[in-house]
Every structure is written in C-alpha cells, then in structure tokens.
Design an enzyme around this catalytic site. Structure first.
Site, PDB file in Angstrom:
ATOM      1  N   HIS A 172      -2.965   2.401  -5.922  1.00  0.00           N
ATOM      2  CA  HIS A 172      -3.649   1.411  -5.112  1.00  0.00           C
ATOM      3  C   HIS A 172      -4.028   0.643  -6.417  1.00  0.00           C
ATOM      4  O   HIS A 172      -4.397  -0.909  -6.547  1.00  0.00           O
ATOM      5  CB  HIS A 172      -4.742   2.150  -4.519  1.00  0.00           C
ATOM      6  CG  HIS A 172      -5.070   1.021  -3.451  1.00  0.00           C
ATOM      7  ND1 HIS A 172      -4.161   0.564  -1.957  1.00  0.00           N
ATOM      8  CD2 HIS A 172      -6.068  -0.306  -2.989  1.00  0.00           C
ATOM      9  CE1 HIS A 172      -4.733  -0.600  -1.538  1.00  0.00           C
ATOM     10  NE2 HIS A 172      -5.657  -0.877  -1.840  1.00  0.00           N
ATOM     11  N   TYR A 175     -10.326  -9.987  -6.130  1.00  0.00           N
ATOM     12  CA  TYR A 175      -9.700 -10.299  -7.069  1.00  0.00           C
ATOM     13  C   TYR A 175      -9.915 -11.901  -8.268  1.00  0.00           C
ATOM     14  O   TYR A 175     -10.182 -11.505  -9.654  1.00  0.00           O
ATOM     15  CB  TYR A 175      -7.973 -10.858  -6.587  1.00  0.00           C
ATOM     16  CG  TYR A 175      -7.895  -9.581  -6.214  1.00  0.00           C
ATOM     17  CD1 TYR A 175      -7.612  -8.474  -6.815  1.00  0.00           C
ATOM     18  CD2 TYR A 175      -7.522  -9.650  -4.460  1.00  0.00           C
ATOM     19  CE1 TYR A 175      -7.267  -7.122  -6.381  1.00  0.00           C
ATOM     20  CE2 TYR A 175      -7.149  -8.003  -4.253  1.00  0.00           C
ATOM     21  CZ  TYR A 175      -6.870  -7.218  -5.038  1.00  0.00           C
ATOM     22  OH  TYR A 175      -6.503  -5.744  -4.251  1.00  0.00           O
ATOM     23  N   ARG A 206      -1.462  -2.099  -6.995  1.00  0.00           N
ATOM     24  CA  ARG A 206      -1.787  -3.465  -5.571  1.00  0.00           C
ATOM     25  C   ARG A 206      -2.674  -4.421  -6.133  1.00  0.00           C
ATOM     26  O   ARG A 206      -2.356  -5.478  -6.164  1.00  0.00           O
ATOM     27  CB  ARG A 206      -2.013  -2.542  -4.473  1.00  0.00           C
ATOM     28  CG  ARG A 206      -2.343  -3.307  -3.615  1.00  0.00           C
ATOM     29  CD  ARG A 206      -2.904  -3.060  -1.667  1.00  0.00           C
ATOM     30  NE  ARG A 206      -3.151  -3.581  -0.649  1.00  0.00           N
ATOM     31  CZ  ARG A 206      -2.645  -4.506  -0.592  1.00  0.00           C
ATOM     32  NH1 ARG A 206      -1.708  -4.515  -0.488  1.00  0.00           N
ATOM     33  NH2 ARG A 206      -3.093  -4.551   0.994  1.00  0.00           N
ATOM     34  N   ARG A 249       0.606  -1.492   0.416  1.00  0.00           N
ATOM     35  CA  ARG A 249      -0.092  -0.171   0.490  1.00  0.00           C
ATOM     36  C   ARG A 249       0.641   0.936   0.302  1.00  0.00           C
ATOM     37  O   ARG A 249       1.818   1.117   0.118  1.00  0.00           O
ATOM     38  CB  ARG A 249      -0.848   0.083   1.787  1.00  0.00           C
ATOM     39  CG  ARG A 249      -1.912  -0.895   1.640  1.00  0.00           C
ATOM     40  CD  ARG A 249      -2.443  -1.139   2.327  1.00  0.00           C
ATOM     41  NE  ARG A 249      -3.458  -1.994   3.171  1.00  0.00           N
ATOM     42  CZ  ARG A 249      -3.838  -3.248   3.472  1.00  0.00           C
ATOM     43  NH1 ARG A 249      -1.976  -3.418   4.188  1.00  0.00           N
ATOM     44  NH2 ARG A 249      -4.151  -4.063   3.723  1.00  0.00           N
ATOM     45  N   LYS A 274      -2.447  -2.371   7.839  1.00  0.00           N
ATOM     46  CA  LYS A 274      -3.310  -2.037   8.793  1.00  0.00           C
ATOM     47  C   LYS A 274      -3.099  -2.453   9.952  1.00  0.00           C
ATOM     48  O   LYS A 274      -3.095  -4.289   9.988  1.00  0.00           O
ATOM     49  CB  LYS A 274      -4.424  -2.215   7.539  1.00  0.00           C
ATOM     50  CG  LYS A 274      -4.599  -1.400   7.126  1.00  0.00           C
ATOM     51  CD  LYS A 274      -5.816  -1.219   5.942  1.00  0.00           C
ATOM     52  CE  LYS A 274      -6.218  -0.706   4.857  1.00  0.00           C
ATOM     53  NZ  LYS A 274      -7.954  -1.196   4.326  1.00  0.00           N
ATOM     54  N   HIS A 292      -3.712  -9.414   3.794  1.00  0.00           N
ATOM     55  CA  HIS A 292      -6.245  -9.369   4.953  1.00  0.00           C
ATOM     56  C   HIS A 292      -6.379 -10.202   5.407  1.00  0.00           C
ATOM     57  O   HIS A 292      -5.051 -11.108   5.863  1.00  0.00           O
ATOM     58  CB  HIS A 292      -5.805  -9.711   3.203  1.00  0.00           C
ATOM     59  CG  HIS A 292      -6.416  -8.849   1.493  1.00  0.00           C
ATOM     60  ND1 HIS A 292      -6.884  -9.055   0.613  1.00  0.00           N
ATOM     61  CD2 HIS A 292      -6.578  -7.443   1.776  1.00  0.00           C
ATOM     62  CE1 HIS A 292      -6.987  -8.169  -0.358  1.00  0.00           C
ATOM     63  NE2 HIS A 292      -6.557  -7.100   0.870  1.00  0.00           N
TER      64      HIS A 292
END
Length: 291
Positions: A237, A272, A240, A142, A166, A263
């Site tokens: 992004h 995806y 990514r 990111r 994150k 994730h």
C-alpha cells in the site's frame, strides 16, 4: 492454513455480508499471516496474545496495527457468536493508539529510482520481486486488486487493465511501456510454469512453485524483502501512496489521480496534497543548512 475450516466458514460469513472479494481476501490473508502463522490452536494463551501484539508493534505503523487488531478481533467475535469457539476473545482488551490525523508513509522519488538501479544490477533481488514492485508502483493498484486480476482483464494492445476495486467498482488503469517489457517476460515465465504444473486457470499472478494463484501474503512478503535490501520498511500500500504522491508532485490533476486510484470522492484523494506538503517540509529539514 487458508484451508482451515474456521477460515472457510468466516469467508462464507463475510460473503453473506456482501463485502467485496478484495476486502474478504484481505481479511483472510491478515488473519492467516498475523494470527494462524503464529499459533498452534485457536485458543491462545495471554503470553501468545502479548507476543502477537509485540510482533505487530515492531513491524507495523500504529494505524496498520489498529486495522489488523480489529480484523482479528472481529474474527474471534464471529467464532464466539456462532458457537465455534467457547473461549475468550483476548483481542477485545487490545488498545492501539492511532494518530488523530491519518498520516501515510511514502517513498521519495529518489528512493524509488535507487531501488530500480538495484534491480538493474540484478544480484540482490529476484525477477519476480522486481516485477511485483514495478507493477504496484506503476499502476497504484491495491494488494487485493492485483491478486484478483485475471488475464482477460488486460488489453495488452492498448496497455490498459480493467480493475475491480472496493464495492465491486470497475475502473480503468493504464500502464507504461517500461512495465510492459517486464510484464511480457513475466507472462512467458507464467506460461511455462502453468504448462509444467499442468494448470489451467486465468489468474494473472501465480506461484511459480505450484502454478496456483499467488496468495496476497506472498506478494506482501516479497515487497517487504525489497525494502529490507534498502533498509526501508516498504509494503504494497506504500507503493500505491507513492504512485499517487509522485503523480501529484509532477503536475497530474487531482481528479485524474482520483480516477486512477478508484476513490469515490475527491476528498479522499486530497490527503495526498497534505502528504506532498509534508514531503517538501521533510526535504527542507533534511537538506537546508539552516534546519
């Protein structure tokens, strides 16, 4: 404008809410880029407000605009709640319609290869633009993550990076030999710039004009400029998303992609598979004689 007292107070407030450094930096960067760069004072007129929204509509997808408007809206709410601004939060009235099902824009593999061919010619892009594009596409990190990388996060011998994502979750990202070559050139340039400006910090990305840590807005703008060359709207992004989609298309296991992206749930990564299907549909519509 990042050193604005209001932004500094808001940064402290976000820290107090225990948000990740990446999330905080992203919020501050968006406020700085989408608001402070376009206004003279914090109390804006309705004309300025409409102009800001109009500019976003011309550049951003609906989902991105929805996110940006909400970030600015929360910033104004903070100023009002803490008696730092006694005006009106005009962004409360902003209505941005988003898609019912979240879609994402990705580059086709051929588009990426064409961009790398432009890099090889070397007369339309800068070396730094090429390096940033290559790094983001090759690792899938990111924007906030690449900004927060330090030199000590790299294991150059094994071509491994420790990334803090994150929620302050740590993950391992692996990079290839081709990126290693451009990275070594960047590191030599970085060392020379740091020495010239007499700087001594460990941030991986630096501003070559000052030797200071590179701002996320600068990275964002450099990637946008690469897109402008090929007449394609590209942002960090998007690289990514392209990284993940191309891995999936070439047979990579979904759970491994989940680990690489950081994730917490594979259900997040499963989007995806929908992107992959959509790309195949678009390819057929584009190239099949009976459209």
């Amino acid at each position: 404008m990042e050193d604005s007292p209001l932004l500094m107070k808001y940064r402290d407030y976000l820290f107090s809410r225990q948000l990740s450094v990446g999330t905080i930096d992203n919020n501050i960067s968006i406020i700085e880029r989408e608001l402070f760069a376009k206004i003279v004072k914090i109390e804006i007129t309705k004309f300025e407000y409409r102009k800001i929204l109009s500019d976003m509509r011309n550049r951003l997808s609906k989902n991105t605009m929805y996110t940006y408007v909400n970030i600015i809206k929360r910033f104004y709410n903070f100023l009002i709640d803490f008696k730092l601004f006694n005006g009106e939060n005009l962004f409360l009235s902003a209505f941005v319609k988003v898609s019912a099902s979240k879609s994402m824009d990705v580059l086709y593999e051929k588009e990426v290869l064409d961009i790398y061919k432009i890099f090889e010619v070397g007369n339309k892009t800068t070396g730094y633009q090429e390096f940033l594009f290559d790094f983001l596409y090759s690792t899938g990190v990111r924007l906030a993550e690449i900004i927060n990388l330090n030199i000590y996060d790299f294991d150059f011998e094994n071509r491994v990076i420790t990334v803090i994502g994150k929620g302050n979750k740590e993950r391992i990202v692996i990079y290839n030999e081709l990126l290693e070559n451009t990275m070594l050139s960047y590191l030599k340039a970085r060392q020379a710039v740091m020495k010239f400006h007499r700087k001594s910090h460990s941030y991986f990305l630096i501003d070559f004009n000052t030797g200071d840590r590179l701002k996320s807005a600068k990275v964002y703008n450099e990637i946008v400029r690469v897109g402008n060359i090929v007449h394609r709207r590209i942002h960090p992004h998007m690289l990514r998303h392209s990284f993940a989609t191309h891995l999936l298309e070439n047979g990579c296991d979904l759970r491994y992609i989940q680990e690489l992206l950081g994730h917490s749930s594979v259900s997040t990564t499963q989007i995806y598979t929908k992107v992959q299907l959509k790309q195949k549909q678009n390819t057929i519509l584009k190239f099949h004689p009976r459209k």
